[in-house]
Design a protein around this motif. Structure first.
Motif, PDB file in Angstrom:
ATOM      1  N   VAL A 148     -22.068 -32.508 -21.193  1.00 44.02           N
ATOM      2  CA  VAL A 148     -21.593 -31.923 -20.826  1.00 44.02           C
ATOM      3  C   VAL A 148     -20.285 -32.177 -21.606  1.00 44.02           C
ATOM      4  CG1 VAL A 148     -19.830 -31.065 -19.508  1.00 44.02           C
ATOM      5  CG2 VAL A 148     -22.346 -30.956 -18.665  1.00 44.02           C
ATOM      6  N   LEU A 149     -20.051 -30.737 -22.609  1.00 52.00           N
ATOM      7  CA  LEU A 149     -18.925 -31.108 -23.024  1.00 52.00           C
ATOM      8  C   LEU A 149     -17.805 -30.335 -22.681  1.00 52.00           C
ATOM      9  CD1 LEU A 149     -21.188 -29.781 -27.048  1.00 52.00           C
ATOM     10  CD2 LEU A 149     -20.772 -32.610 -26.255  1.00 52.00           C
ATOM     11  N   LEU A 150     -17.253 -31.481 -22.343  1.00 49.85           N
ATOM     12  CA  LEU A 150     -15.581 -30.945 -21.148  1.00 49.85           C
ATOM     13  C   LEU A 150     -14.434 -30.632 -22.751  1.00 49.85           C
ATOM     14  CD1 LEU A 150     -14.567 -29.958 -18.860  1.00 49.85           C
ATOM     15  CD2 LEU A 150     -14.303 -32.594 -18.603  1.00 49.85           C
ATOM     16  N   GLN A 151     -14.188 -29.113 -22.886  1.00 46.96           N
ATOM     17  CA  GLN A 151     -12.992 -29.429 -23.852  1.00 46.96           C
ATOM     18  C   GLN A 151     -11.396 -28.914 -22.407  1.00 46.96           C
ATOM     19  OE1 GLN A 151     -12.647 -25.293 -24.960  1.00 46.96           O
ATOM     20  NE2 GLN A 151      -9.475 -25.977 -24.455  1.00 46.96           N
ATOM     21  N   LEU A 152     -10.670 -30.027 -22.972  1.00 51.48           N
ATOM     22  CA  LEU A 152      -9.660 -29.423 -22.183  1.00 51.48           C
ATOM     23  C   LEU A 152      -8.189 -29.822 -22.453  1.00 51.48           C
ATOM     24  CD1 LEU A 152      -9.806 -31.029 -18.843  1.00 51.48           C
ATOM     25  CD2 LEU A 152     -11.366 -31.908 -20.945  1.00 51.48           C
ATOM     26  N   GLY A 153      -7.157 -29.531 -21.374  1.00 47.91           N
ATOM     27  CA  GLY A 153      -5.615 -30.138 -22.593  1.00 47.91           C
ATOM     28  C   GLY A 153      -4.419 -29.136 -23.099  1.00 47.91           C
ATOM     29  N   THR A 154      -5.102 -27.634 -23.306  1.00 47.06           N
ATOM     30  CA  THR A 154      -4.172 -27.276 -24.460  1.00 47.06           C
ATOM     31  C   THR A 154      -4.102 -26.238 -23.645  1.00 47.06           C
ATOM     32  OG1 THR A 154      -5.891 -27.123 -26.189  1.00 47.06           O
ATOM     33  CG2 THR A 154      -4.255 -25.435 -26.237  1.00 47.06           C
ATOM     34  N   ASN A 155      -4.464 -25.664 -22.992  1.00 48.58           N
ATOM     35  CA  ASN A 155      -3.283 -25.200 -21.830  1.00 48.58           C
ATOM     36  C   ASN A 155      -2.293 -25.635 -20.241  1.00 48.58           C
ATOM     37  OD1 ASN A 155      -4.657 -22.269 -22.897  1.00 48.58           O
ATOM     38  ND2 ASN A 155      -6.586 -22.300 -22.083  1.00 48.58           N
ATOM     39  N   ALA A 156      -2.850 -26.202 -20.657  1.00 54.47           N
ATOM     40  CA  ALA A 156      -2.226 -27.531 -19.867  1.00 54.47           C
ATOM     41  C   ALA A 156      -0.815 -27.633 -19.820  1.00 54.47           C
ATOM     42  CB  ALA A 156      -2.802 -28.596 -18.947  1.00 54.47           C
ATOM     43  N   VAL A 157      -1.126 -27.892 -21.693  1.00 61.11           N
ATOM     44  CA  VAL A 157       0.338 -28.295 -22.391  1.00 61.11           C
ATOM     45  C   VAL A 157       0.908 -27.361 -22.077  1.00 61.11           C
ATOM     46  CG1 VAL A 157       0.807 -28.934 -24.518  1.00 61.11           C
ATOM     47  CG2 VAL A 157      -1.015 -30.172 -23.338  1.00 61.11           C
ATOM     48  N   LEU A 158       0.114 -26.389 -23.036  1.00 59.74           N
ATOM     49  CA  LEU A 158       1.324 -25.356 -23.187  1.00 59.74           C
ATOM     50  C   LEU A 158       1.965 -23.966 -22.384  1.00 59.74           C
ATOM     51  CD1 LEU A 158      -1.449 -23.219 -25.597  1.00 59.74           C
ATOM     52  CD2 LEU A 158       0.535 -24.843 -26.530  1.00 59.74           C
ATOM     53  N   ARG A 159       0.943 -24.846 -21.153  1.00 62.08           N
ATOM     54  CA  ARG A 159       2.035 -23.532 -19.183  1.00 62.08           C
ATOM     55  C   ARG A 159       3.138 -24.342 -18.410  1.00 62.08           C
ATOM     56  NH1 ARG A 159      -3.777 -21.109 -18.030  1.00 62.08           N
ATOM     57  NH2 ARG A 159      -3.902 -19.427 -19.534  1.00 62.08           N
ATOM     58  N   SER A 160       3.034 -25.793 -18.927  1.00 62.92           N
ATOM     59  CA  SER A 160       3.417 -26.454 -17.923  1.00 62.92           C
ATOM     60  C   SER A 160       4.344 -28.158 -18.647  1.00 62.92           C
ATOM     61  CB  SER A 160       2.266 -28.078 -17.343  1.00 62.92           C
ATOM     62  OG  SER A 160       1.586 -27.467 -16.573  1.00 62.92           O
ATOM     63  N   ARG A 161       5.280 -27.793 -17.870  1.00 63.21           N
ATOM     64  CA  ARG A 161       6.934 -29.289 -18.317  1.00 63.21           C
ATOM     65  C   ARG A 161       5.987 -30.182 -17.190  1.00 63.21           C
ATOM     66  NH1 ARG A 161      12.454 -26.331 -17.917  1.00 63.21           N
ATOM     67  NH2 ARG A 161      12.542 -24.928 -19.153  1.00 63.21           N
ATOM     68  N   GLY A 162       5.526 -30.959 -18.542  1.00 65.03           N
ATOM     69  CA  GLY A 162       5.051 -32.273 -17.922  1.00 65.03           C
ATOM     70  C   GLY A 162       3.909 -32.630 -17.831  1.00 65.03           C
ATOM     71  N   VAL A 163       2.908 -33.362 -17.858  1.00 66.52           N
ATOM     72  CA  VAL A 163       1.665 -32.798 -17.694  1.00 66.52           C
ATOM     73  C   VAL A 163       1.092 -33.799 -16.861  1.00 66.52           C
ATOM     74  CG1 VAL A 163       0.672 -31.678 -19.753  1.00 66.52           C
ATOM     75  CG2 VAL A 163       0.751 -34.127 -20.005  1.00 66.52           C
ATOM     76  N   GLU A 164       1.337 -35.031 -16.481  1.00 64.78           N
ATOM     77  CA  GLU A 164       0.800 -36.139 -15.750  1.00 64.78           C
ATOM     78  C   GLU A 164       0.487 -36.202 -14.220  1.00 64.78           C
ATOM     79  OE1 GLU A 164      -0.635 -39.943 -15.099  1.00 64.78           O
ATOM     80  OE2 GLU A 164       0.924 -38.745 -16.880  1.00 64.78           O
ATOM     81  N   VAL A 165       0.634 -34.602 -13.819  1.00 68.08           N
ATOM     82  CA  VAL A 165      -0.433 -34.018 -12.537  1.00 68.08           C
ATOM     83  C   VAL A 165      -1.646 -33.175 -12.795  1.00 68.08           C
ATOM     84  CG1 VAL A 165       0.681 -31.798 -12.855  1.00 68.08           C
ATOM     85  CG2 VAL A 165      -0.131 -32.533 -10.486  1.00 68.08           C
ATOM     86  N   TYR A 166      -2.160 -33.143 -14.144  1.00 70.98           N
ATOM     87  CA  TYR A 166      -2.989 -32.795 -14.277  1.00 70.98           C
ATOM     88  C   TYR A 166      -4.248 -34.271 -14.444  1.00 70.98           C
ATOM     89  CZ  TYR A 166      -1.565 -28.649 -15.589  1.00 70.98           C
ATOM     90  OH  TYR A 166      -1.394 -27.363 -15.931  1.00 70.98           O
ATOM     91  N   ARG A 167      -3.168 -35.610 -14.083  1.00 68.62           N
ATOM     92  CA  ARG A 167      -4.472 -36.917 -14.843  1.00 68.62           C
ATOM     93  C   ARG A 167      -5.773 -36.740 -13.335  1.00 68.62           C
ATOM     94  NH1 ARG A 167      -3.746 -42.393 -17.553  1.00 68.62           N
ATOM     95  NH2 ARG A 167      -2.082 -41.545 -18.098  1.00 68.62           N
ATOM     96  N   ALA A 168      -5.347 -36.894 -12.521  1.00 67.12           N
ATOM     97  CA  ALA A 168      -6.203 -36.886 -11.194  1.00 67.12           C
ATOM     98  C   ALA A 168      -7.323 -35.988 -11.183  1.00 67.12           C
ATOM     99  CB  ALA A 168      -5.401 -36.515 -10.124  1.00 67.12           C
ATOM    100  N   HIS A 169      -7.075 -34.485 -11.994  1.00 62.10           N
ATOM    101  CA  HIS A 169      -7.890 -33.275 -12.009  1.00 62.10           C
ATOM    102  C   HIS A 169      -8.957 -33.983 -12.727  1.00 62.10           C
ATOM    103  CE1 HIS A 169      -5.567 -31.062  -8.617  1.00 62.10           C
ATOM    104  NE2 HIS A 169      -4.363 -31.269  -9.564  1.00 62.10           N
ATOM    105  N   ILE A 170      -8.134 -34.272 -13.915  1.00 64.03           N
ATOM    106  CA  ILE A 170      -9.395 -34.073 -14.618  1.00 64.03           C
ATOM    107  C   ILE A 170     -10.198 -35.696 -14.209  1.00 64.03           C
ATOM    108  CG2 ILE A 170      -9.687 -35.537 -17.342  1.00 64.03           C
ATOM    109  CD1 ILE A 170      -7.004 -34.337 -17.655  1.00 64.03           C
TER     110      ILE A 170
END
Length: 257
Positions: free
Chosen positions: A124-146
């Motif tokens: 699996v090639l898992l491309q992610l992160g850009t939309n989280a960056v553009l939509r959020s103020r602070g991205v640490e919350v995404y760590r657990a989901h990743i």
């Protein structure tokens, strides 16, 4: 069923994008060896190729996996990777494009079972992160989901390669992009998965002087264009080849002990 499969194969061969076969692509998108190091072997892919079997790949992600910004669907990075696989990785592969525009890691996690695990892929090639960056103020919350998404794939015995952000004006203007890059690198190391550093590769191609500023990105300043996807597909294919070779060497050494 066999006729449908044959028609699909012939259609794929006929639709191979010109950019993927462009002999000048190597010079324009030459990638340093250190950026071709995924940091982790691909044992399942290597085993399949060693047995002469077809590798099943799922490319899951958002718009840059789906191919937004490309002139046609055939110029998306999964399509171009499929065209390059026999030459640069070796063997054969069937690549399923499961990119959906606008999605973030939470939405991808919700469809991992149906769009990835149930297909029973080897990689699996898992491309992610850009939309989280553009939509959020602070991205640490995404760590657990990743972490959750990677764990689900690894539990299913699938080789995983994370793909980080694109080097594009809209991404660079967002102060959270560096934090997300750090999270993705740390998650790859923690979970023992490969990491294709798209951001660093694109930055190198532009700073090498072989490409003009903006050559890899669409006018919207975010999505990649045909050349950007071609460069990405080519360097990723080379990186996959190195990871497979590393897996084979590791297996050979283990067999002697």
């Amino acid at each position: 069923m066999w006729r449908a499969a044959a028609i699909a194969v012939f259609a794929l061969l006929a639709a191979r994008p010109a950019a993927a076969a462009d002999p000048s692509l190597q010079a324009r998108c030459d990638t340093p060896t250190d950026l071709l190091d995924l940091g982790h072997p691909l044992p399942r892919v290597a085993a399949r190729l060693a047995r002469g079997e077809t590798v099943t790949v799922v490319a899951i992600g958002s718009s840059s996996t789906g191919g937004a910004g490309a002139s046609t669907e055939d110029h998306s990075y999964p399509s171009q990777l499929s065209a390059l696989w026999p030459q640069l990785v070796g063997g054969t592969a069937v690549i399923h494009n499961r990119g959906i525009n606008g999605q973030d890691i939470l939405q991808m996690n919700a469809r991992l079972r149906a769009d990835a695990i149930d297909i029973r892929p080897d990689l699996v090639l898992l491309q992610l992160g850009t939309n989280a960056v553009l939509r959020s103020r602070g991205v640490e919350v995404y760590r657990a989901h990743i972490r959750q998404g990677i764990a689900a794939l690894k539990t299913a015995g699938i080789d995983v390669v994370l793909i980080d952000l694109q080097y594009a004006p809209k991404v660079l203007r967002d102060p959270d992009h560096a934090a997300m890059q750090k999270i993705l690198a740390e998650m790859a190391a923690e979970q023992g998965t490969g990491l294709y550093r798209r951001f660093a590769a694109m930055r190198h191609w532009l700073r090498s002087g072989n490409l003009q500023p903006g050559a890899l990105v669409s006018p919207d300043g975010l999505h990649m264009n045909d050349l950007g996807y071609a460069c990405w597909a080519r360097s990723l294919a080379l990186a996959l080849h190195r990871a497979v070779a590393g897996s084979e060497q590791k297996s050979a050494v283990s067999g002697k002990n």
